[in-house]
Design a protein around this motif. Structure first.
Motif, PDB file in Angstrom:
ATOM      1  N   GLU A  31       0.807  -1.224   0.000  1.00  0.00           N
ATOM      2  CA  GLU A  31       0.000   0.000   0.000  1.00  0.00           C
ATOM      3  C   GLU A  31       0.842   1.277   0.000  1.00  0.00           C
ATOM      4  OE1 GLU A  31       0.782  -0.489   4.375  1.00  0.00           O
ATOM      5  OE2 GLU A  31       0.322  -1.889   2.778  1.00  0.00           O
ATOM      6  N   GLU A  32       2.141   1.162   0.236  1.00  0.00           N
ATOM      7  CA  GLU A  32       2.986   2.355   0.336  1.00  0.00           C
ATOM      8  C   GLU A  32       2.952   3.197  -0.943  1.00  0.00           C
ATOM      9  OE1 GLU A  32       7.515   3.633   1.638  1.00  0.00           O
ATOM     10  OE2 GLU A  32       7.088   1.531   1.167  1.00  0.00           O
ATOM     11  N   THR A  33       3.065   2.569  -2.095  1.00  0.00           N
ATOM     12  CA  THR A  33       3.062   3.336  -3.341  1.00  0.00           C
ATOM     13  C   THR A  33       1.733   4.060  -3.542  1.00  0.00           C
ATOM     14  OG1 THR A  33       2.459   1.365  -4.600  1.00  0.00           O
ATOM     15  CG2 THR A  33       4.805   1.949  -4.526  1.00  0.00           C
ATOM     16  N   ALA A  34       0.634   3.416  -3.186  1.00  0.00           N
ATOM     17  CA  ALA A  34      -0.680   4.052  -3.334  1.00  0.00           C
ATOM     18  C   ALA A  34      -0.811   5.265  -2.406  1.00  0.00           C
ATOM     19  CB  ALA A  34      -1.795   3.048  -3.049  1.00  0.00           C
ATOM     20  N   VAL A  35      -0.295   5.152  -1.189  1.00  0.00           N
ATOM     21  CA  VAL A  35      -0.371   6.277  -0.250  1.00  0.00           C
ATOM     22  C   VAL A  35       0.497   7.430  -0.747  1.00  0.00           C
ATOM     23  CG1 VAL A  35       0.087   7.041   2.125  1.00  0.00           C
ATOM     24  CG2 VAL A  35      -0.959   4.797   1.710  1.00  0.00           C
ATOM     25  N   VAL A  36       1.702   7.132  -1.209  1.00  0.00           N
ATOM     26  CA  VAL A  36       2.579   8.184  -1.740  1.00  0.00           C
ATOM     27  C   VAL A  36       1.904   8.867  -2.931  1.00  0.00           C
ATOM     28  CG1 VAL A  36       4.785   8.643  -2.903  1.00  0.00           C
ATOM     29  CG2 VAL A  36       4.718   7.178  -0.870  1.00  0.00           C
ATOM     30  N   ALA A  37       1.334   8.101  -3.827  1.00  0.00           N
ATOM     31  CA  ALA A  37       0.657   8.679  -4.992  1.00  0.00           C
ATOM     32  C   ALA A  37      -0.512   9.558  -4.561  1.00  0.00           C
ATOM     33  CB  ALA A  37       0.173   7.571  -5.927  1.00  0.00           C
ATOM     34  N   GLU A  68      16.643  -4.929   0.532  1.00  0.00           N
ATOM     35  CA  GLU A  68      15.307  -4.520   0.102  1.00  0.00           C
ATOM     36  C   GLU A  68      15.273  -3.089  -0.435  1.00  0.00           C
ATOM     37  OE1 GLU A  68      15.986  -3.745   4.379  1.00  0.00           O
ATOM     38  OE2 GLU A  68      16.083  -5.599   3.246  1.00  0.00           O
ATOM     39  N   PHE A  69      16.354  -2.348  -0.256  1.00  0.00           N
ATOM     40  CA  PHE A  69      16.373  -0.950  -0.697  1.00  0.00           C
ATOM     41  C   PHE A  69      16.113  -0.807  -2.194  1.00  0.00           C
ATOM     42  CE2 PHE A  69      18.507   2.646  -2.642  1.00  0.00           C
ATOM     43  CZ  PHE A  69      17.914   3.697  -1.976  1.00  0.00           C
ATOM     44  N   GLU A  70      16.776  -1.602  -3.010  1.00  0.00           N
ATOM     45  CA  GLU A  70      16.680  -1.423  -4.460  1.00  0.00           C
ATOM     46  C   GLU A  70      15.264  -1.590  -4.987  1.00  0.00           C
ATOM     47  OE1 GLU A  70      19.738  -3.741  -6.343  1.00  0.00           O
ATOM     48  OE2 GLU A  70      21.317  -2.617  -5.311  1.00  0.00           O
ATOM     49  N   ALA A  71      14.564  -2.614  -4.527  1.00  0.00           N
ATOM     50  CA  ALA A  71      13.176  -2.811  -4.972  1.00  0.00           C
ATOM     51  C   ALA A  71      12.299  -1.667  -4.481  1.00  0.00           C
ATOM     52  CB  ALA A  71      12.644  -4.150  -4.469  1.00  0.00           C
ATOM     53  N   TRP A  72      12.525  -1.240  -3.234  1.00  0.00           N
ATOM     54  CA  TRP A  72      11.755  -0.121  -2.687  1.00  0.00           C
ATOM     55  C   TRP A  72      12.021   1.153  -3.491  1.00  0.00           C
ATOM     56  CZ3 TRP A  72      13.623   4.442  -0.536  1.00  0.00           C
ATOM     57  CH2 TRP A  72      12.646   5.275   0.005  1.00  0.00           C
ATOM     58  N   ALA A  73      13.283   1.446  -3.762  1.00  0.00           N
ATOM     59  CA  ALA A  73      13.636   2.659  -4.513  1.00  0.00           C
ATOM     60  C   ALA A  73      13.039   2.619  -5.919  1.00  0.00           C
ATOM     61  CB  ALA A  73      15.149   2.838  -4.569  1.00  0.00           C
ATOM     62  N   THR A  77      10.436   5.342  -7.225  1.00  0.00           N
ATOM     63  CA  THR A  77      10.754   6.102  -8.429  1.00  0.00           C
ATOM     64  C   THR A  77       9.591   6.045  -9.407  1.00  0.00           C
ATOM     65  OG1 THR A  77      13.119   5.744  -8.143  1.00  0.00           O
ATOM     66  CG2 THR A  77      12.383   6.342 -10.346  1.00  0.00           C
ATOM     67  N   GLY A  78       8.943   4.903  -9.483  1.00  0.00           N
ATOM     68  CA  GLY A  78       7.772   4.777 -10.345  1.00  0.00           C
ATOM     69  C   GLY A  78       6.639   5.697  -9.938  1.00  0.00           C
ATOM     70  N   GLY A  82       7.514  11.765 -11.874  1.00  0.00           N
ATOM     71  CA  GLY A  82       7.183  13.045 -12.486  1.00  0.00           C
ATOM     72  C   GLY A  82       7.738  14.236 -11.731  1.00  0.00           C
ATOM     73  N   ASP A  83       8.350  14.011 -10.593  1.00  0.00           N
ATOM     74  CA  ASP A  83       8.891  15.100  -9.785  1.00  0.00           C
ATOM     75  C   ASP A  83      10.417  15.013  -9.785  1.00  0.00           C
ATOM     76  OD1 ASP A  83       9.970  16.460  -7.382  1.00  0.00           O
ATOM     77  OD2 ASP A  83       7.858  16.846  -6.963  1.00  0.00           O
ATOM     78  N   PRO A  84      11.089  15.928 -10.466  1.00  0.00           N
ATOM     79  CA  PRO A  84      12.553  15.844 -10.574  1.00  0.00           C
ATOM     80  C   PRO A  84      13.277  15.896  -9.229  1.00  0.00           C
ATOM     81  CG  PRO A  84      11.678  17.466 -12.115  1.00  0.00           C
ATOM     82  CD  PRO A  84      10.537  17.025 -11.257  1.00  0.00           C
ATOM     83  N   PHE A  85      12.768  16.697  -8.289  1.00  0.00           N
ATOM     84  CA  PHE A  85      13.440  16.802  -6.992  1.00  0.00           C
ATOM     85  C   PHE A  85      13.358  15.486  -6.229  1.00  0.00           C
ATOM     86  CE2 PHE A  85      13.450  17.673  -2.430  1.00  0.00           C
ATOM     87  CZ  PHE A  85      14.681  18.273  -2.313  1.00  0.00           C
ATOM     88  N   LEU A  86      12.184  14.888  -6.158  1.00  0.00           N
ATOM     89  CA  LEU A  86      12.033  13.632  -5.429  1.00  0.00           C
ATOM     90  C   LEU A  86      12.784  12.494  -6.121  1.00  0.00           C
ATOM     91  CD1 LEU A  86       8.271  13.887  -4.410  1.00  0.00           C
ATOM     92  CD2 LEU A  86      10.284  14.313  -2.975  1.00  0.00           C
ATOM     93  N   THR A  87      12.786  12.498  -7.444  1.00  0.00           N
ATOM     94  CA  THR A  87      13.537  11.488  -8.189  1.00  0.00           C
ATOM     95  C   THR A  87      15.028  11.617  -7.898  1.00  0.00           C
ATOM     96  OG1 THR A  87      11.870  11.447  -9.930  1.00  0.00           O
ATOM     97  CG2 THR A  87      14.057  10.604 -10.502  1.00  0.00           C
TER      98      THR A  87
END
Length: 156
Positions: A31-37, A68-73, A77-78, A82-87
């Motif tokens: 659910e983390e990606t959905a909450v961030v989005a 687990e960092f790489e999969a999380w990152a 990133t996905g 769309g945000d250059p600063f966060l990317t």
């Protein structure tokens, strides 16, 4: 998300920001990606970015040394692509990971990185990184942090 009603003295965006931080703190796993989005969809883009940045930094601090960092990152990133600063922040966390784990890295990547990353890297135990930043770090603060980390005589 249960956004608390703003009080007379608290603007609505402050209440939303606090709610976003609580939601992000609880978000892990699928659910983390959905909450961030969802947070990034807030009409106040600056506030939303700030909440997500805090979340990325908190999670990356915990995850960057582990596998687990790489999969999380990649997942983050996905979502923030769309945000250059966060990317860029996610890319810089990837560089910190490489530095901390003493994997191959390029001096140019470190020297072109933000002050935030250089300061963080100057405080690591990677002797090659610390030496580079003691000599060529962007700011006096970065160079001093690296020198103190190396405990060079006469620099204290």
């Amino acid at each position: 998300m249960n956004t608390p009603a703003p009080t007379r003295d608290e603007p609505a965006e402050h209440a939303r920001f606090a709610a976003h931080l609580r939601d992000l703190a609880r978000a892990t796993g699928p659910e983390e990606t959905a909450v961030v989005a969802r947070v990034l969809g807030d009409p106040d883009r600056t506030m939303a970015r700030s909440a997500v940045l805090r979340h990325l930094d908190r999670r990356a601090t915990d995850l960057h040394p582990g596998p687990e960092f790489e999969a999380w990152a990649d997942a983050m990133t996905g979502v923030v692509g769309g945000d250059p600063f966060l990317t860029r922040r996610l890319l810089e966390w990837s560089l910190i990971r490489v530095v901390v784990l003493e994997r191959p890295w390029r001096p140019g990547d470190l020297l072109e990185s933000s002050d935030w990353l250089q300061l963080k890297a100057a405080a690591t135990s990677n002797a090659e990184v610390v030496q580079l930043l003691a000599e060529r770090g962007r700011t006096k603060r970065i160079r001093r942090t690296a020198r103190l980390n190396r405990a060079w005589p006469g620099d204290r």
